[in-house]
Motif scaffolding. Structure first.
Motif, PDB file in Angstrom:
ATOM      1  N   LEU A   1       0.839  -1.196   0.000  1.00 13.20           N
ATOM      2  CA  LEU A   1       0.000   0.000   0.000  1.00 13.20           C
ATOM      3  C   LEU A   1       0.877   1.251   0.000  1.00 13.20           C
ATOM      4  CD1 LEU A   1      -3.057   0.749   0.188  1.00 13.20           C
ATOM      5  CD2 LEU A   1      -2.670   1.107   2.627  1.00 13.20           C
ATOM      6  N   ASP A   2       0.516   2.202  -0.834  1.00 10.74           N
ATOM      7  CA  ASP A   2       1.246   3.466  -0.886  1.00 10.74           C
ATOM      8  C   ASP A   2       0.238   4.598  -0.987  1.00 10.74           C
ATOM      9  OD1 ASP A   2       3.340   5.233  -0.899  1.00 10.74           O
ATOM     10  OD2 ASP A   2       4.385   4.310  -2.588  1.00 10.74           O
ATOM     11  N   ALA A   3       0.690   5.813  -0.705  1.00 11.40           N
ATOM     12  CA  ALA A   3      -0.194   6.983  -0.739  1.00 11.40           C
ATOM     13  C   ALA A   3       0.270   7.943  -1.821  1.00 11.40           C
ATOM     14  CB  ALA A   3      -0.204   7.687   0.616  1.00 11.40           C
ATOM     15  N   GLU A   4      -0.690   8.533  -2.519  1.00 11.61           N
ATOM     16  CA  GLU A   4      -0.355   9.536  -3.518  1.00 11.61           C
ATOM     17  C   GLU A   4       0.154  10.796  -2.817  1.00 11.61           C
ATOM     18  OE1 GLU A   4      -3.654  10.202  -6.073  1.00 11.61           O
ATOM     19  OE2 GLU A   4      -3.865   8.102  -6.634  1.00 11.61           O
ATOM     20  N   GLN A   5       1.133  11.441  -3.428  1.00 11.25           N
ATOM     21  CA  GLN A   5       1.716  12.640  -2.834  1.00 11.25           C
ATOM     22  C   GLN A   5       1.651  13.806  -3.813  1.00 11.25           C
ATOM     23  OE1 GLN A   5       5.654  11.716  -1.342  1.00 11.25           O
ATOM     24  NE2 GLN A   5       4.834  10.513   0.343  1.00 11.25           N
ATOM     25  N   LYS A   6       1.674  15.004  -3.254  1.00 12.55           N
ATOM     26  CA  LYS A   6       1.611  16.211  -4.076  1.00 12.55           C
ATOM     27  C   LYS A   6       2.581  17.242  -3.509  1.00 12.55           C
ATOM     28  CE  LYS A   6      -1.620  19.690  -5.888  1.00 12.55           C
ATOM     29  NZ  LYS A   6      -1.487  19.277  -7.297  1.00 12.55           N
ATOM     30  N   THR A   7       3.425  17.790  -4.367  1.00 13.37           N
ATOM     31  CA  THR A   7       4.365  18.830  -3.950  1.00 13.37           C
ATOM     32  C   THR A   7       3.723  20.204  -4.120  1.00 13.37           C
ATOM     33  OG1 THR A   7       6.258  17.469  -4.602  1.00 13.37           O
ATOM     34  CG2 THR A   7       6.656  19.826  -4.326  1.00 13.37           C
ATOM     35  N   ILE A   8       3.843  21.039  -3.083  1.00 11.85           N
ATOM     36  CA  ILE A   8       3.316  22.405  -3.128  1.00 11.85           C
ATOM     37  C   ILE A   8       4.424  23.339  -3.604  1.00 11.85           C
ATOM     38  CG2 ILE A   8       2.240  24.267  -1.812  1.00 11.85           C
ATOM     39  CD1 ILE A   8       0.578  21.710  -2.036  1.00 11.85           C
ATOM     40  N   PHE A   9       4.171  24.052  -4.702  1.00 11.13           N
ATOM     41  CA  PHE A   9       5.138  25.001  -5.251  1.00 11.13           C
ATOM     42  C   PHE A   9       4.654  26.431  -5.006  1.00 11.13           C
ATOM     43  CE2 PHE A   9       5.694  21.125  -7.743  1.00 11.13           C
ATOM     44  CZ  PHE A   9       7.071  20.967  -7.720  1.00 11.13           C
ATOM     45  N   TYR A  10       5.604  27.321  -4.766  1.00 18.07           N
ATOM     46  CA  TYR A  10       5.260  28.733  -4.555  1.00 18.07           C
ATOM     47  C   TYR A  10       4.837  29.349  -5.879  1.00 18.07           C
ATOM     48  CZ  TYR A  10       5.578  33.548  -2.926  1.00 18.07           C
ATOM     49  OH  TYR A  10       5.292  34.849  -2.592  1.00 18.07           O
ATOM     50  N   GLN A  11       3.713  30.083  -5.869  1.00 16.04           N
ATOM     51  CA  GLN A  11       3.134  30.582  -7.116  1.00 16.04           C
ATOM     52  C   GLN A  11       2.988  32.103  -7.158  1.00 16.04           C
ATOM     53  OE1 GLN A  11       2.574  28.617  -9.660  1.00 16.04           O
ATOM     54  NE2 GLN A  11       2.959  26.692  -8.581  1.00 16.04           N
ATOM     55  N   ASN A  12       3.641  32.834  -6.250  1.00 23.52           N
ATOM     56  CA  ASN A  12       3.459  34.284  -6.191  1.00 23.52           C
ATOM     57  C   ASN A  12       4.786  35.027  -6.398  1.00 23.52           C
ATOM     58  OD1 ASN A  12       0.571  34.276  -5.541  1.00 23.52           O
ATOM     59  ND2 ASN A  12       1.223  33.348  -3.608  1.00 23.52           N
TER      60      ASN A  12
END
Length: 209
Positions: A41-52
């Protein structure tokens, strides 16, 4: 002599019958093992990028391991345009924080890694079984090693279009070629009992065509 001959014949029959029963049990064990496919079992991950606009981190509002909701403030950044909030794009938990107060950030810089609430497992399925499965099909996923074994409903989200590698048969029978294997991904919603790294199992003999 006749008694001895009869005794030898009786022993031979017992050995033959016993061997046949062991062979049948062995085939049943092989068949059962082939019908149960396990993955991690694994979990999906998401990277947060700075957008301003470029600025500096003035506040980190979360810690690693925190559960977060969509829209929750993760960071506060001060730039020439004023103070802005960086918020969570969806529900999940904080897996990694990359920046700290005082750090300078620019457009496109990674700030954190979030773990989504969606889990998945990858299974390798032989071509002899692959016709039972299709994308968007619901399928039972078992977690047999929990204190209280449980089952959740998963959904097949992808099936590899081409074989990934050749799988050697556990027993080679004359005239039968090795079977190819397909990669099948099953996704499911997370719950409090599930953690990445657990063993997930699908019983193909319970799947109907």
């Amino acid at each position: 002599m006749k008694i001895k001959a009869g005794l030898y014949i009786g022993i031979a029959i017992v050995l033959i019958v016993g061997g046949a029963l062991l062979a049948v049990k062995g085939k049943d064990a092989v068949s059962q093992a082939e019908s149960r496919k396990q993955g991690i079992l694994d979990a999906e991950q998401k990277t947060i990028f700075y957008q301003n606009s470029p600025g500096s981190i003035v506040e980190v509002s979360v810690a690693v391991g925190d559960s977060i909701k969509q829209g929750e403030v993760l960071f506060k950044v001060k730039s020439a345009e004023g103070e802005t909030d960086v918020v969570a794009p969806e529900d999940g938990s904080v897996n990694k924080i990359i920046v700290k107060p005082g750090d300078l950030v620019q457009l496109g810089m990674p700030m954190a890694v979030l773990q989504k609430n969606n889990f998945y497992t990858d299974l390798y399925i032989q071509e002899s079984e692959i016709q039972k499965l299709e994308v968007e099909q619901s399928i039972g996923v078992y977690f047999p090693y929990l204190e209280h074994p449980t089952e959740v409903t998963g959904v097949i989200t992808s099936i590899a279009a081409a074989p990934q590698f050749a799988s050697l048969r556990m027993s080679r029978e004359k005239g039968q070629a090795d079977l190819s294997v397909f990669l099948v991904r099953v996704t499911m919603e997370g719950n409090a009992d599930l953690l990445p790294g657990m063993t997930a199992e699908v019983k193909l003999d319970e799947v109907t065509d």
